[in-house]
Design a protein around this motif. Sequence first.
Motif, PDB file in Angstrom:
ATOM      1  N   LEU A  21     -86.521 -12.441 121.329  1.00 57.40           N
ATOM      2  CA  LEU A  21     -86.858 -11.313 122.153  1.00 57.40           C
ATOM      3  C   LEU A  21     -87.357 -12.022 123.298  1.00 57.40           C
ATOM      4  O   LEU A  21     -86.986 -11.442 124.514  1.00 57.40           O
ATOM      5  CB  LEU A  21     -87.994 -10.609 121.550  1.00 57.40           C
ATOM      6  N   ARG A  24     -84.337 -13.068 125.417  1.00 59.74           N
ATOM      7  CA  ARG A  24     -83.648 -11.847 125.965  1.00 59.74           C
ATOM      8  C   ARG A  24     -84.128 -11.355 127.290  1.00 59.74           C
ATOM      9  O   ARG A  24     -83.752 -10.877 128.284  1.00 59.74           O
ATOM     10  CB  ARG A  24     -83.274 -10.903 124.960  1.00 59.74           C
ATOM     11  N   TYR A  25     -85.543 -10.940 127.045  1.00 56.80           N
ATOM     12  CA  TYR A  25     -86.170 -10.192 127.720  1.00 56.80           C
ATOM     13  C   TYR A  25     -87.438 -10.583 128.527  1.00 56.80           C
ATOM     14  O   TYR A  25     -88.017  -9.816 129.342  1.00 56.80           O
ATOM     15  CB  TYR A  25     -86.617  -8.812 127.075  1.00 56.80           C
ATOM     16  N   ALA A  31     -93.895  -9.136 124.168  1.00 53.64           N
ATOM     17  CA  ALA A  31     -92.992  -9.490 123.008  1.00 53.64           C
ATOM     18  C   ALA A  31     -93.697  -9.434 121.526  1.00 53.64           C
ATOM     19  O   ALA A  31     -92.991  -9.033 120.581  1.00 53.64           O
ATOM     20  CB  ALA A  31     -92.048 -10.556 123.298  1.00 53.64           C
ATOM     21  N   SER A  64     -87.046  -4.776 119.867  1.00 56.40           N
ATOM     22  CA  SER A  64     -86.596  -4.452 121.148  1.00 56.40           C
ATOM     23  C   SER A  64     -86.862  -2.965 121.604  1.00 56.40           C
ATOM     24  O   SER A  64     -87.346  -2.924 123.032  1.00 56.40           O
ATOM     25  CB  SER A  64     -85.034  -4.551 121.370  1.00 56.40           C
ATOM     26  N   THR A  68     -89.325  -2.181 124.890  1.00 55.91           N
ATOM     27  CA  THR A  68     -88.917  -1.318 125.925  1.00 55.91           C
ATOM     28  C   THR A  68     -90.042  -0.247 126.131  1.00 55.91           C
ATOM     29  O   THR A  68     -90.460   0.179 127.331  1.00 55.91           O
ATOM     30  CB  THR A  68     -87.707  -0.629 125.767  1.00 55.91           C
ATOM     31  N   ILE A  94     -80.778  -3.274 124.841  1.00 60.57           N
ATOM     32  CA  ILE A  94     -81.943  -3.077 124.157  1.00 60.57           C
ATOM     33  C   ILE A  94     -81.679  -2.700 122.607  1.00 60.57           C
ATOM     34  O   ILE A  94     -82.966  -3.161 121.998  1.00 60.57           O
ATOM     35  CB  ILE A  94     -82.821  -1.912 124.963  1.00 60.57           C
TER      36      ILE A  94
END
Length: 414
Positions: A21, A24-25, A31, A64, A68, A94
Amino acid sequence: MADAEVEDLLRRLAPRVLGALVRRYGHFDTAEDAVQEALLAATTQWPTEGVPTNPMGWLLTVASRRLTDLLRSEQARQRREDTVAKWTLPTDRIAPPADSPAAPSDDTLILLFLCCHPALSPASQIALTLRAVGGLTTAEIARAFLVPESTMTRRISRAKQSIKSSGVGFRMPPPAEVPERLAAVLHVLYLIFNEGYATTSGPTLYRVELSTEAIRLARLVHALLPDDPEVTGLLALMLLTDARRPARTGPDGALIPMAEQDRTLWNKAYIAEGVALLSEALPRGAPGPYQLQAAIAALHDEAPTPEDTDWPQIVALYEVLRQTSDNPVVSLNHAVAVAMADGAPAGLALLAELETDPRLADDHRLHAVRAHLLEMTGALTDARAAYQAAARLTHSLPQQRYLHTRAARLPDPG
């Protein structure tokens, strides 16, 4: 799948999901919150609905989506809706399909080095890694550091904020930065292993999932740095120590001290691997603390019987180890070794010097060692009181039962 099996699976997957996680983000702090909510959802749904075909993908999907939501809420509170488009990812990224394959690489090692970022103090590096990678609760980490849980909560929160503020990307550190993070990484793995091998609280003596994970991570670090003698020493120490685990408890879960263990149950493959690793590391120069501890463990493991243990050599190794580390537990173990080599009175004399160390004031091990040595000298009434004092201080139920049993065998002055 039984609840315990689901819990074990989630513990193994949690750091991998968090690593994926963050890779990726970004948004390390948020997270982790998202991963915790995904784990909670899994513990609620999986025991009744069944484990999905790809549990890693399922957790990534839920985490995810939750990440968000959390990021959107944060942006709304800060009244920065105009920047949302810059960080909002397409829906297909996402929320990948629940059973889509997980990334082939294991992000856990990268997560481990991220948690040991130079922006954090050594204590915060260790605490954050124990929380994010080791899966320990804040209460367990607080006990490991001998601080109140509220203090540890604040420390971990500050560490997360520092990682967020640093803007560091999710990647392995450059080679030049690896040495400065390595000491913290090794200490973290050491603490995770210790919590697994001798759990500080709860109904069982050990938590095999933690010691197994620590060994797995140590193997990863060793693969990354095969020529580092302390990395090799730590892996050897874990294997040589964990080799004794099958004999540490009886059928009813009761603690069995090393001197009374069935040594035929010890893991011979782990002992052989640990000794080979140690033999590989020791010729590379002055040994560090993990190599010295591994050498002590090897002397225990290679003794056919308790009587064959080379206690004078163990005393000598502890004396070298004391020169490299101001650790009261090392001094406590040294006192035990001296008692076994030179007699209980010699060990008790060393214990008297440790009684004023505030770091051991509330540690059950000091009282347990004193009880054992007093029993060896024949001071049975004092030994009983010391066993009882030790039992009151430990949060481990098997330790409590063992100490109460030892006390019950001795005369009651009342």
